[in-house]
Design an enzyme around this catalytic site. Structure first.
Site: not given
Ligand code: PM9
Length: 470
Positions: A85, A462, A228, A395, A271, A137-138
């Site tokens: 943990y 979306f 980001d 998009r 990513k 960005f969303t």
């Protein structure tokens, strides 16, 4: 085969080919259903590709997020998961990898990118502050808004034109940013939100010159820059390829230099870091780290796992070291470029220059007869799936959502349908099939009609909105 023999062969062929720096060890069979079944599946999914079952999809280019193939070394690393943990050894491997490659001091693990976005925005934004950034960005903008911030787009104007060939369409317009600082007062600016390769602009990079100048400007005004870093490997590769003075530097060297101009970063490890789940936050300021480390235990998990299993953190640590290698990034971006070149040869309208992670079809140019509030890009995604079983994503106006003050649709200049390419998953032959599918849909574009939205969720519509044919 030696380099010189390859070079001679290349010259004889009149070209130099590249190939992926890996070979395939395990495969997952693909299923192809018939066109009539796809028509039913698309209708049942409310013409939203997010609502399809993946087993009804042939080539899945919905996203490059969490869809990478992991290496044998990553899978081996997963067997070494320390599932304690607290204080898992895999956390320390992750911390070391982020420090080594990105150069930040303090690391907080999170379950994925939006977990990290939630923590940073709740910590650094005060109600009513502005958050300038190089295009929205969303999930990022939503977390900025939920924390009381107001996003302001300060990307250069070229980014909003799919045909503009600017090599760094992700750059920040520094004049626009400085005007915002002066007009609003720096006390009303939370931070600058900088994305490396701008997803919604078509995977477009930021130059080193721009981030350096941005650092200078922000230092003069005392404003922090948070990055980001989700697709920063690809951004660093574009700098190597396109910016003077960087051709002989490695992607890893460029990455570290770029990050050094920022105060911290959030990351969707799904990513560039080549894993199926995971994320992290990294900052240089200890006080801020202390606040983030305290908040992570409320929303994600203890500060040494943050919602990830020990084995997941090990896979991220190994994925960072693998993903940043020049040959890995070259092959990844090269595959995107390969698909883009096929489409450009057929004069199919896409965002140019081709970006790092995806091809973005210009739905306005595809369907000039479909008004934006009849969802041209959503329509295109549905058509492509129905024709060829290839899944992409909208998009455009659907992703842009509604203005929280007026409740009206936001009408973005770019109305795009994205074909995102998972890393190390599909072959060049799959790209040929995708291109042929797009061509078929392009050839029948005049007969295509738009869609009507019949269900709209409140947040990130979306993902779950439903549509009907007109
Ligand atoms: N991006 C993508 O497909 C997956 C979700 S939206 C369809 O492009 C950036 C630049 C992203 C991103 C996710 C996130 C959020 C932050 N920044 O999905 O929460 O592209 O790990 O990351 C997606 P998570």
């Amino acid at each position: 085969m030696s380099d010189s023999i390859l070079h001679t062969m290349g010259q004889q062929l009149g070209r130099r080919s590249w190939a992926e720096p890996w070979k395939i060890k395990m495969v997952e069979p693909l299923r192809v259903i018939g066109q009539e079944e796809r028509q039913h599946a698309m209708k049942d999914a409310g013409y939203n590709t997010f609502l399809l079952r993946s087993e009804d999809v042939y080539i899945d280019l919905l996203t490059d997020s969490g869809t990478s193939a992991m290496s044998d070394r990553q899978w081996a690393g997963m067997m070494l998961g320390d599932e304690a943990y607290a204080g898992s050894r895999n956390f320390y491997h992750l911390e070391e990898a982020v420090r080594d490659y990105y150069g930040y001091k303090y690391i907080v693990p999170t379950h994925q990118g939006r977990g990290a976005e939630h923590l940073i925005n709740q910590t650094v934004i005060k109600q009513g502050q502005f958050v300038p950034g190089n295009m929205y960005f969303t999930t990022t903008r939503l977390h900025q808004e939920l924390a009381g911030g107001i996003f302001v787009d300060v990307i250069i104007k070229e980014a909003h034109d799919p045909n503009d060939l600017h090599p760094f369409k992700g750059n920040v317009d520094l004049d626009k940013l400085e005007t915002l600082f002066k007009e609003r007062g720096v006390e009303n600016i939370a931070y600058v939100s900088l994305a490396g390769t701008v997803n919604m602009a078509g995977g477009q990079p930021v130059s080193m010159a721009n981030v350096k100048a941005l650092r200078g400007l922000c230092d003069r005004y005392g404003v922090a820059i948070y990055l980001d870093a989700t697709r920063m490997f690809e951004n660093a590769y574009f700098i190597q390829q396109r910016e003077e003075g960087y051709a002989n530097k490695s992607v890893a060297e460029i990455l570290k230099e770029f990050c050094q101009y920022t105060d911290g970063a959030w990351m969707s490890a799904k990513k560039d870091n080549l894993v199926n789940i995971g994320g992290w936050l990294a900052v240089n300021d200890y006080e801020l780290f202390d606040q983030l480390r305290n908040l992570v235990v409320i929303y994600e998990g203890l500060h040494t796992y943050g919602g990830m299993a020990g084995r997941d953190m090990e896979a991220v640590a190994i994925g960072i070291a693998e993903g940043v290698q020049d040959d890995q990034v070259r092959a990844r971006v090269g595959q995107v470029e390969y698909l883009g070149t096929l489409l450009l040869d057929w004069e199919i309208p896409i965002v140019k220059p081709v970006g790092g992670h995806a091809i973005f079809l210009d739905a306005r140019a595809f369907y000039p007869h479909i008004p934006q509030d009849e969802f041209p890009a959503q329509t295109l995604a549905a058509q492509l799936y129905t024709d060829s079983g290839v899944r992409g994503m909208e998009r455009g106006i659907v992703s842009a959502g509604r203005d929280p003050d007026t409740g009206e649709h936001r009408y973005p200049a770019l109305e795009l349908m994205r074909l995102a390419i998972p890393r190390r998953v599909y072959t060049q032959a799959h790209m040929d099939v995708v291109a042929e599918g797009v061509k078929t849909v392009y050839d029948s574009r005049e007969a295509t009609r738009g869609l009507k939205m019949v269900y709209e969720p409140k947040y990130l519509r979306f993902f779950q909105a439903r549509f009907e044919a007109q």
